[in-house]
Motif scaffolding. Structure first.
Motif, PDB file in Angstrom:
ATOM      1  N   CYS A  92       0.856  -1.193   0.000  1.00 44.05           N
ATOM      2  CA  CYS A  92       0.000   0.000   0.000  1.00 44.05           C
ATOM      3  C   CYS A  92       0.887   1.237   0.000  1.00 44.05           C
ATOM      4  N   ASP A  93       0.900   1.966  -1.102  1.00 45.88           N
ATOM      5  CA  ASP A  93       1.740   3.163  -1.187  1.00 45.88           C
ATOM      6  C   ASP A  93       0.888   4.389  -0.894  1.00 45.88           C
ATOM      7  N   GLU A  94       1.005   4.927   0.296  1.00 39.67           N
ATOM      8  CA  GLU A  94       0.217   6.105   0.717  1.00 39.67           C
ATOM      9  C   GLU A  94      -1.266   5.876   0.441  1.00 39.67           C
ATOM     10  N   ALA A  95      -1.748   4.695   0.774  1.00 35.23           N
ATOM     11  CA  ALA A  95      -3.095   4.309   0.348  1.00 35.23           C
ATOM     12  C   ALA A  95      -4.204   5.096   1.045  1.00 35.23           C
ATOM     13  N   VAL A  96      -3.920   5.761   2.146  1.00 37.04           N
ATOM     14  CA  VAL A  96      -4.976   6.544   2.786  1.00 37.04           C
ATOM     15  C   VAL A  96      -4.674   8.040   2.785  1.00 37.04           C
ATOM     16  N   SER A  97      -3.521   8.425   2.239  1.00 36.06           N
ATOM     17  CA  SER A  97      -3.086   9.826   2.347  1.00 36.06           C
ATOM     18  C   SER A  97      -3.992  10.787   1.604  1.00 36.06           C
ATOM     19  N   ALA A  98      -4.565  10.337   0.484  1.00 38.11           N
ATOM     20  CA  ALA A  98      -5.365  11.263  -0.322  1.00 38.11           C
ATOM     21  C   ALA A  98      -6.824  11.282   0.122  1.00 38.11           C
ATOM     22  N   LEU A  99      -7.158  10.514   1.153  1.00 33.99           N
ATOM     23  CA  LEU A  99      -8.562  10.407   1.556  1.00 33.99           C
ATOM     24  C   LEU A  99      -8.897  11.424   2.642  1.00 33.99           C
ATOM     25  N   ASP A 100     -10.164  11.791   2.715  1.00 30.17           N
ATOM     26  CA  ASP A 100     -10.624  12.655   3.798  1.00 30.17           C
ATOM     27  C   ASP A 100     -10.418  11.948   5.136  1.00 30.17           C
ATOM     28  N   VAL A 101     -10.152  12.744   6.173  1.00 35.62           N
ATOM     29  CA  VAL A 101      -9.879  12.150   7.495  1.00 35.62           C
ATOM     30  C   VAL A 101     -10.991  11.204   7.933  1.00 35.62           C
ATOM     31  N   SER A 102     -12.245  11.612   7.681  1.00 36.60           N
ATOM     32  CA  SER A 102     -13.346  10.790   8.179  1.00 36.60           C
ATOM     33  C   SER A 102     -13.472   9.499   7.374  1.00 36.60           C
ATOM     34  N   VAL A 103     -12.762   9.408   6.245  1.00 40.65           N
ATOM     35  CA  VAL A 103     -12.814   8.194   5.428  1.00 40.65           C
ATOM     36  C   VAL A 103     -11.574   7.326   5.673  1.00 40.65           C
ATOM     37  N   GLN A 104     -10.475   7.993   6.079  1.00 42.11           N
ATOM     38  CA  GLN A 104      -9.227   7.269   6.342  1.00 42.11           C
ATOM     39  C   GLN A 104      -9.412   6.105   7.296  1.00 42.11           C
ATOM     40  N   SER A 105     -10.125   6.361   8.393  1.00 40.45           N
ATOM     41  CA  SER A 105     -10.231   5.299   9.399  1.00 40.45           C
ATOM     42  C   SER A 105     -11.064   4.128   8.874  1.00 40.45           C
ATOM     43  N   GLN A 106     -11.994   4.415   7.938  1.00 37.74           N
ATOM     44  CA  GLN A 106     -12.736   3.306   7.313  1.00 37.74           C
ATOM     45  C   GLN A 106     -11.775   2.360   6.600  1.00 37.74           C
ATOM     46  N   ILE A 107     -10.860   2.935   5.821  1.00 38.65           N
ATOM     47  CA  ILE A 107      -9.953   2.115   5.015  1.00 38.65           C
ATOM     48  C   ILE A 107      -8.930   1.411   5.923  1.00 38.65           C
ATOM     49  N   LEU A 108      -8.471   2.117   6.967  1.00 40.52           N
ATOM     50  CA  LEU A 108      -7.526   1.475   7.893  1.00 40.52           C
ATOM     51  C   LEU A 108      -8.175   0.284   8.598  1.00 40.52           C
ATOM     52  N   ARG A 109      -9.442   0.474   9.006  1.00 35.21           N
ATOM     53  CA  ARG A 109     -10.169  -0.645   9.631  1.00 35.21           C
ATOM     54  C   ARG A 109     -10.298  -1.810   8.663  1.00 35.21           C
ATOM     55  N   LEU A 110     -10.621  -1.457   7.409  1.00 38.46           N
ATOM     56  CA  LEU A 110     -10.784  -2.492   6.389  1.00 38.46           C
ATOM     57  C   LEU A 110      -9.488  -3.282   6.227  1.00 38.46           C
ATOM     58  N   LEU A 111      -8.363  -2.576   6.123  1.00 37.27           N
ATOM     59  CA  LEU A 111      -7.079  -3.250   5.935  1.00 37.27           C
ATOM     60  C   LEU A 111      -6.749  -4.133   7.140  1.00 37.27           C
ATOM     61  N   ALA A 112      -6.980  -3.595   8.334  1.00 41.53           N
ATOM     62  CA  ALA A 112      -6.678  -4.368   9.541  1.00 41.53           C
ATOM     63  C   ALA A 112      -7.545  -5.623   9.591  1.00 41.53           C
ATOM     64  N   GLY A 113      -8.818  -5.483   9.200  1.00 34.25           N
ATOM     65  CA  GLY A 113      -9.724  -6.622   9.210  1.00 34.25           C
ATOM     66  C   GLY A 113      -9.336  -7.671   8.179  1.00 34.25           C
ATOM     67  N   LEU A 114      -8.985  -7.233   6.990  1.00 32.81           N
ATOM     68  CA  LEU A 114      -8.599  -8.162   5.921  1.00 32.81           C
ATOM     69  C   LEU A 114      -7.345  -8.924   6.296  1.00 32.81           C
TER      70      LEU A 114
END
Lengths: 265, 340
Positions: A179-201
């Motif tokens: 994952c190359d800066e996979a959450v850097s371009a996302l809005d803060v309120s969306v970042q944690s969604q993707i981080l949770r998703l990655l941690a869960g996967l």
């Protein structure tokens, strides 16, 4: 360590200069003798500032960038640029890019973006059931409803695009997600969604993750180990707890000191 | 400062409460409509706030919040076809109705802007010195004097060896130095208000800290007002005296930066605050908000935040919450704000 390593990078050197410039030795290498190993279920973060070489290392692991010296071992076998890799290795290492909109073909529907991966890698295609059903299931795994399948990337939000990117990577049942800066371009309120998703996967599928970022706060939340790069070299590799609690290298300390926190402002 | 006196002279002061710092800019009921494929889209909706001299006001928001459009309206660079209503009072004169000629005179002198990407904002074919000094030259300053002023400006913002470096081109500058040059360009017109749109987002952390320190120093030394536009709450916590939190083109919360970020009253502000990962302590990944930031083109009814809000009730779906005072200096647009 190396016996159980999924990826082992040793003495990696990448230079973007000509051979003559390199021989003269006056130009610094973009990556200058980097070594690290990644276990099959581990999340390793590579942090550093722009120009530190962190993205180049990631691209070497995926095979998008050729290296001049050193080796990248996958399951103990040396691997080169992606075109020269055996299909099974190509499948096993997948990448999620920084800009979710730019990394999806705007003219293709989400369904065809995912189906394309199976046409390229028939061995990963779902057997004994319809592709559409398998795509719906993948989309559900990344938190998207089936309705997204018929839409194009241009009609999706940044967070949705990044979920599609992750679904596309998962379609090939990889063992390593880069994952190359996979959450850097996302809005803060969306970042944690993707981080949770990655941690869960990661937990559900036993994925290894190589996480490239400049955001130390995110690293502290998701990484098992952290490698700090500075001017092409790894200056420190440590478990996340050690690195944040007891940074060893002066550059690591400088990075941590410069990082802003909401608390204590 | 004296060169621009004809446009920046204060109008007769209106009576105002003595404890509040005098507002330099008073934005009142600002709304902006941009033409869209399906008719005009209200990207900024009834926004009011003030910026006081010597203070830094932070506009916080995610994509589609209208924060950048608000700043763009203040500097007067909205795209063609934008319809603006409401008032933006600058020393008593309304920027909304001001003649374009006067606005142009004000731009760079009374109000200057620092852009996010110095690489894109600087002309690669002109020396840094020429770009920093442009506004001085246009103001009729003799060339020799311009050169010296530019060198002084570059020195003030921390560009090393300005005697040599003013003659260099942007590609010879690092990202951090380019942003310093941008700050020097903004300072060249001796503005009273600087608009800074994500001034450190494109920079590395170590450089970011230095640019923020520079902005703070300028605010303190020059008693300059700053309107800082950013999505980064950490930057806001370090620089902003007052903050204005925006969502889907509307304001959710206004107050002192410290108070709003320490004890948010609006559920959206709270969600933003908890989703900022800490570096100096280990935090769990925040419970994420569902969905994505609302787009102004499809602004939900009632409170625009209600589809993502855990506290939403029927009333939030139908009634637009009005700004109301919840504590001294704290205003919130929420039917069910946190108790202060």
């Amino acid at each position: 360590m190396s016996a159980s390593a999924l990826i082992e990078v040793s003495d990696l050197v990448v230079s973007f200069h000509t051979r003559r410039e390199r021989r003269r030795g006056t130009q610094p290498n973009a990556v200058d003798g980097v070594s690290f190993a990644l276990r099959p279920d581990e999340t390793l973060a590579i942090v550093g500032e722009s120009g530190s070489g962190k993205t180049t290392v990631a691209r070497c692991v995926v095979g998008l960038q050729a290296h001049q010296e050193g080796a990248v071992l996958f399951d103990g076998a040396s691997v080169g640029p992606v075109a020269k890799r055996p299909p099974a290795t190509r499948r096993a290492i997948q990448m999620v890019f920084q800009d979710p909109a730019a990394s999806l073909n705007p003219r293709m529907t989400v369904r065809s973006i995912i189906a394309e991966t199976w046409r390229t890698h028939p061995s990963a295609a779902p057997d004994g059931r319809s592709w559409d059903a398998a795509i719906d299931e993948l989309l559900a795994d990344v938190g998207l409803d089936a309705g997204v399948a018929t839409r194009r990337a241009t009609a999706l939000s940044g967070g949705q695009c990044q979920r599609v990117s992750i679904a596309r990577a998962l379609a090939l049942r990889p063992r390593l997600l880069v994952c190359d800066e996979a959450v850097s371009a996302l809005d803060v309120s969306v970042q944690s969604q993707i981080l949770r998703l990655l941690a869960g996967l990661r937990a559900a599928r036993g994925l290894a993750i190589l996480f490239i970022t400049h955001d130390l706060g995110v690293v502290r939340q998701i990484a098992d180990r952290v490698a700090v790069m500075h001017q092409g070299r790894l200056v420190e590799t440590a478990t996340a707890d050690d690195l944040f609690e007891r940074p060893d290298h002066p550059y690591t300390r400088k990075l941590l000191d410069a990082a802003l926190d909401l608390e204590g402002a | 400062m004296s060169r621009s006196s004809e446009v920046t002279d204060p109008a007769p002061a209106e009576p105002r409460p003595p404890e509040e710092p005098a507002p330099l800019l008073r934005v009142e009921h600002l709304s902006i409509d941009l033409p869209g494929p399906a008719g005009p889209v209200r990207v900024v909706d009834d926004v009011s706030f003030t910026v006081a001299a010597g203070r830094t006001t932070g506009l916080i928001g995610e994509s589609g919040s209208g924060k950048t459009m608000t700043a763009t309206a203040i500097i007067g660079l909205l795209p063609v076809g934008a319809a603006v209503s409401g008032r933006m009072l600058w020393h008593g004169a309304d920027l909304v109705t001001m003649a374009e000629q006067d606005r142009r005179r004000l731009r760079g002198r009374g109000i200057a802007m620092i852009f996010q990407d110095p690489q894109a904002a600087l002309d690669p074919t002109q020396t840094i010195g020429r770009q920093v000094g442009e506004i001085l030259r246009r103001g009729g300053m003799p060339a020799k004097e311009v050169r010296q002023t530019v060198i002084d400006l570059l020195d003030r913002v921390g560009v090393p060896d300005p005697e040599t470096r003013h003659a260099q081109y942007p590609h010879q500058y690092s990202g951090g130095l380019r942003q310093r040059a941008m700050v020097a360009t903004a300072l060249a017109g001796s503005p009273q208000l600087i608009l800074a749109d994500e001034p450190t987002t494109a920079l590395d952390v170590t450089v970011q800290a230095r640019i923020l320190a520079l902005l703070r120093r300028i605010r303190d030394e020059e008693a300059m007002a700053m309107l800082l536009v950013s999505h980064d709450l950490r930057v806001m916590a370090h620089v902003a005296d007052e903050v204005v939190v925006m969502y889907a083109g509307r304001i959710c919360e206004v107050g002192s930066g410290r108070e709003v970020l320490n004890s948010p009253a609006h559920p959206y502000t709270r969600a933003l605050v908890v989703s900022v990962p800490a570096v100096r302590s280990k935090t769990a990944i925040a419970e994420p908000l569902p969905g994505s930031p609302a787009s102004p083109a499809e602004r939900p009814s009632g409170c625009p935040f209600h589809p993502r809000c855990a506290k939403a009730q029927d009333r939030c779906r139908s009634d637009v919450p009005q700004m109301r005072q919840v504590a001294a200096g704290r205003q919130v647009a929420c039917h069910f704000p946190e108790e202060m």
